[in-house]
Design an enzyme around this catalytic site. Structure first.
Site, mmCIF file in Angstrom:
data_model
loop_
_atom_site.group_PDB
_atom_site.id
_atom_site.type_symbol
_atom_site.label_atom_id
_atom_site.label_comp_id
_atom_site.label_asym_id
_atom_site.label_seq_id
_atom_site.Cartn_x
_atom_site.Cartn_y
_atom_site.Cartn_z
ATOM 1 C CG ASP A 218 85.629 13.856 51.895
ATOM 2 O OD1 ASP A 218 85.911 14.254 50.268
ATOM 3 O OD2 ASP A 218 86.224 12.715 51.656
ATOM 4 C CG ASP A 224 87.967 14.892 63.479
ATOM 5 O OD1 ASP A 224 88.341 15.400 62.741
ATOM 6 O OD2 ASP A 224 86.829 13.770 63.862
ATOM 7 C CB CYS A 364 84.432 10.525 61.156
ATOM 8 S SG CYS A 364 85.748 11.571 61.211
#
Length: 372
Positions: A218, A224, A364
């Site tokens: 994605d 991260d 996120c």
């Protein structure tokens, strides 16, 4: 106001995540083609995250007009809920990157906190992006900075907040898989991208890992989910001991790069391994809860979920960490994080799988605003 030019000349820098926050920003999920069963499970997970963080620092949740009342009814009163149009709820990536300026004089009238408004194209635009209309998300950073009356550095480069990590002392971590992907800034060379990161984040050195976590299609390998700073000179790296796991090669590759690299101050990195869970895959029941309307990237049964304990959030005095129902590795992650952050409370997010199903995790969906 918009501040033109390069902020480094004004003394601005992106602070490390462990530096004090004045706020945490979170979105509100509602897309039927990304959040199963009318987003009920995703919303409960976001509530768990927002509630946990609100015990350590102020939290603001951004919800659409259609969802404002629903969000307000589910969230604690201590959490501010504001109406804002969104295409999806990943504020780490669509929200602003905050920078700070340490004044050398009490008479310095420049803003102590400012924000960078990058361009956002839904993780690749028409070439592999996660949804085809990102017009609301591309305005989020500007709107948040206006709400907070924070000065704004507008930048034409496409960049998501989850693609960078900084140590607050001049070093930035990122991945070639994401920042050099042709679906972001094909007109820019690696050197040109480095120059912009140095100018706008106030960093002096970029450490490039080749790839992000396996299965993180994605975001095209956001840092991260793969590696992060815990303090200057020390990083946590997503790891697996299973040589048959596709992630093994990526972890070994990253370990090799980090082992031979130094930070902006010339320090060799201490690398702490944080084992991934799983492997985890989407179930038939989870897929059945999605309503595909042709706008978002399809999520299919048995597709690999890019689960990583690196995707935690550092709040003021707490580590908000995902848990995936894999008891062995859930507990091991808490053990490692407790040792790594001895002065922080470790808070487990037990509903993290429902965030993972949407394509990311705790880090996120959060974006810190530093204290002045």
């Amino acid at each position: 106001m918009d501040l033109k030019g390069t902020p480094v000349f004004h003394g601005y820098r992106m602070p490390a995540e462990w530096e004090p926050h004045s706020m945490c920003w979170i979105g509100w999920p509602e897309r039927l083609d990304n959040w199963r069963d009318n987003a009920i499970h995703g919303q409960r997970a976001f509530v768990e995250v927002a509630t946990a963080i609100s015990k350590f620092e102020p939290v603001t949740v951004c919800a659409s007009a259609a969802q404002w009342a629903n969000a307000r009814s589910q969230l604690p009163k201590s959490v501010r809920v504001i109406e804002m149009s969104l295409n999806d709820s990943w504020l780490r990536d669509s929200g602003p990157t905050f920078v700070v300026k340490e004044s050398k004089s009490t008479s310095d009238s420049e803003a102590k906190v400012a924000g960078i408004d990058w361009e956002f194209n839904s993780y690749g635009g028409v070439d592999g992006g996660c949804y085809i209309d990102w017009s609301f998300d591309n305005l989020l950073a500007s709107k948040i900075l206006d709400v907070e009356r924070v000065p704004k550095f507008k930048h034409s480069m496409i960049l998501e907040g989850g693609s960078i990590h900084v140590d607050g002392e001049g070093t930035c971590l990122t991945t070639e898989e994401c920042l050099l992907n042709k679906n972001r800034n094909p007109h820019m060379s690696k050197e040109e991208i480095e120059d912009e990161l140095k100018a706008y984040l106030g960093v002096k050195k970029i450490v490039w890992l080749p790839r992000g976590l396996y299965g993180d299609e994605d975001t095209n390998g956001h840092i991260d989910n793969m590696c992060c700073f815990v303090k200057p000179g020390v990083v946590l790296l997503a790891w697996t001991d299973d040589e048959s796991d596709p992630q093994y090669e990526r972890s070994i590759e990253a370990y090799s790069v980090l082992s031979s690299a130094t930070d902006a101050k010339g320090r060799k990195f201490e690398i702490i391994k944080l084992h991934i869970p799983g492997p985890l895959c989407m179930t038939a029941e989870e897929e059945a809860g999605l309503v595909q309307v042709g706008e978002a990237k399809a999520r299919c049964v048995d597709s690999v979920l890019a689960a990583s304990y690196i995707n935690f959030y550092i709040a003021n005095g707490a580590i908000i960490t995902p848990q995936f129902g894999d008891q062995k590795w859930d507990d091991e992650a808490v053990r490692v994080l407790s040792h790594t952050f001895p002065d922080h409370q470790i808070v487990r997010i037990k509903s993290a799988r429902d965030i993972l199903l949407g394509g990311g995790n705790v880090h996120c969906i959060t974006q810190q605003q530093p204290a002045a």
